[in-house]
Design an enzyme around this catalytic site. Structure first.
Site, short mmCIF file in Angstrom:
data_model
loop_
_atom_site.label_atom_id
_atom_site.label_comp_id
_atom_site.label_asym_id
_atom_site.label_seq_id
_atom_site.Cartn_x
_atom_site.Cartn_y
_atom_site.Cartn_z
N ARG A 241 0.85 -1.19 0.00
CA ARG A 241 0.00 0.00 0.00
C ARG A 241 0.88 1.23 0.00
NH1 ARG A 241 -3.67 -2.28 -1.54
NH2 ARG A 241 -5.75 -2.55 -0.69
N GLU A 270 -1.87 7.96 -4.11
CA GLU A 270 -2.19 7.56 -5.49
C GLU A 270 -3.65 7.89 -5.79
OE1 GLU A 270 -1.19 3.35 -4.79
OE2 GLU A 270 -3.30 2.86 -5.18
N HIS A 288 -0.77 0.38 -9.62
CA HIS A 288 -1.52 -0.50 -8.71
C HIS A 288 -2.21 -1.63 -9.49
CE1 HIS A 288 -3.48 -0.57 -4.48
NE2 HIS A 288 -3.42 -1.79 -4.99
#
Ligand code: DGY
Length: 337
Positions: A241, A270, A288
């Protein structure tokens, strides 16, 4: 004919998964993923019984305030730091995630980033595409660092961390890990992994993969101090993360050559990415996508749909969502199965 329950899906999903939902419930699907304000989320959730949401949808007490109807939130992802689970539980709203189905694909991707960063695959490709390969390349150009035979460090040793570790055997690597709780001996043996203190992990790892959940304790688990303890030849991989790594400190370490390279799939804040990272050739960056294989994303979407239907009392698992995060929430809302 209108059905007894309505659900909201915060981004487009596979048509066959939406079709499963539509057998039982009325479905409204957003045409694209977008960052929504708490007010927008509150409005979207006000008139539905359940929702499928993703990492960008922060569901907390503020978003839930005044909502008397919502009964279930199905998260598209194994990580669920976007959900305030205590707030959902207090409101009697069932929360679910998508474990297991993405473990192997995500572990594969950690290796893709590790190998790409260590062997400079992306910067070499950019250089070639720019038409700069014109002969005269030196024998000592494009030197990367080796992966095989080295010591692989893993911070966070849940399902995905273990799957990353198992792959280490194929590269003849010694595997060391740190996790809050040590794995049972049998699992350590099977993963061929040795538990070490975090300080030792940082010092001994030739390459370090981060696979821990994000929470207040893991915020900036890798910051300036930790980066100083790592080897200058090391590659750091973050598939966990954003926020686990201090991205600004990482950019400085990479720029100053205090770390060989990084492979990053997740970022603080993000979809924004620290501009200093974007400028670095020794950082491999991706948006991601660690779980993004066709089979796995489909399986995640299907599991989220199965969870939601089950939580609303429909389908083969009615009343028993396969991956329930807060069993204590059940039965708190009137009419729940
Ligand atoms: C997960 O499942 O947690 C992935 O990171 C997608 O959010």
């Amino acid at each position: 004919m209108s059905k007894s329950h309505s659900v909201w899906v915060s981004r487009p999903l596979f048509p066959e998964v939406l079709a499963t939902l539509a057998q039982y419930v009325d479905v409204s699907v957003e045409p694209k993923e977008s960052k929504r304000t708490p007010e927008q989320l509150r409005a979207k959730l006000a008139h539905v019984d359940g929702a499928i949401v993703g990492l960008g949808d922060r569901i907390d007490a503020g978003v839930l305030a005044g909502n008397r109807r919502l009964r279930a939130i199905a998260n598209l992802g194994v990580g669920y730091n976007n959900l305030d689970v205590p707030a959902l539980t207090a409101a009697g709203i069932v929360a679910t995630n998508t474990p297991d189905v993405l473990t192997q694909t995500t572990a594969d991707y950690a290796w893709a980033l590790l190998l790409a960063a260590a062997r400079r695959v992306c910067s070499a490709e950019r250089w070639l595409r720019a038409g700069r390969w014109r002969g005269g390349m030196r024998f000592d150009d494009w030197l990367g660092v080796d992966v095989h035979g080295k010591t692989l460090g893993i911070l966070g040793m849940g399902r995905i961390g273990q799957a990353v570790a198992r792959r280490g055997a194929g590269f003849d690597m010694k595997v060391i890990y740190h996790n809050r709780s040590r794995l049972p001996d049998a699992v350590e043996r099977e993963c061929r992994a040795e538990w070490v203190e975090k300080s030792e992990l940082l010092k001994r790892a030739d390459h370090l993969v981060l696979v821990l959940p994000y929470n207040a304790q893991s915020h900036h688990a890798i910051g300036a101090t930790e980066l100083e303890h790592m080897k200058p030849t090391a590659v750091l991989v973050n598939i966990a993360r954003g926020g686990i790594v201090d991205d600004a400190a990482l950019a400085v370490a990479l720029r100053e050559g205090r770390l060989a390279a990084a492979g990053l799939d997740v970022f603080e804040g993000e979809p924004s990415v620290n501009p200093a990272l974007r400028e670095l050739d020794n950082a491999v960056l991706s948006p991601h996508i660690a779980s993004a294989s066709a089979d796995t994303r489909r399986a995640m979407a299907q599991l989220a749909a199965d969870n939601l239907l089950a939580a609303l009392g429909h389908g083969p698992n009615a009343g028993h969502p396969p991956s329930l995060l807060n069993p204590e929430a059940r039965g708190r809302r009137t009419g729940e199965t």
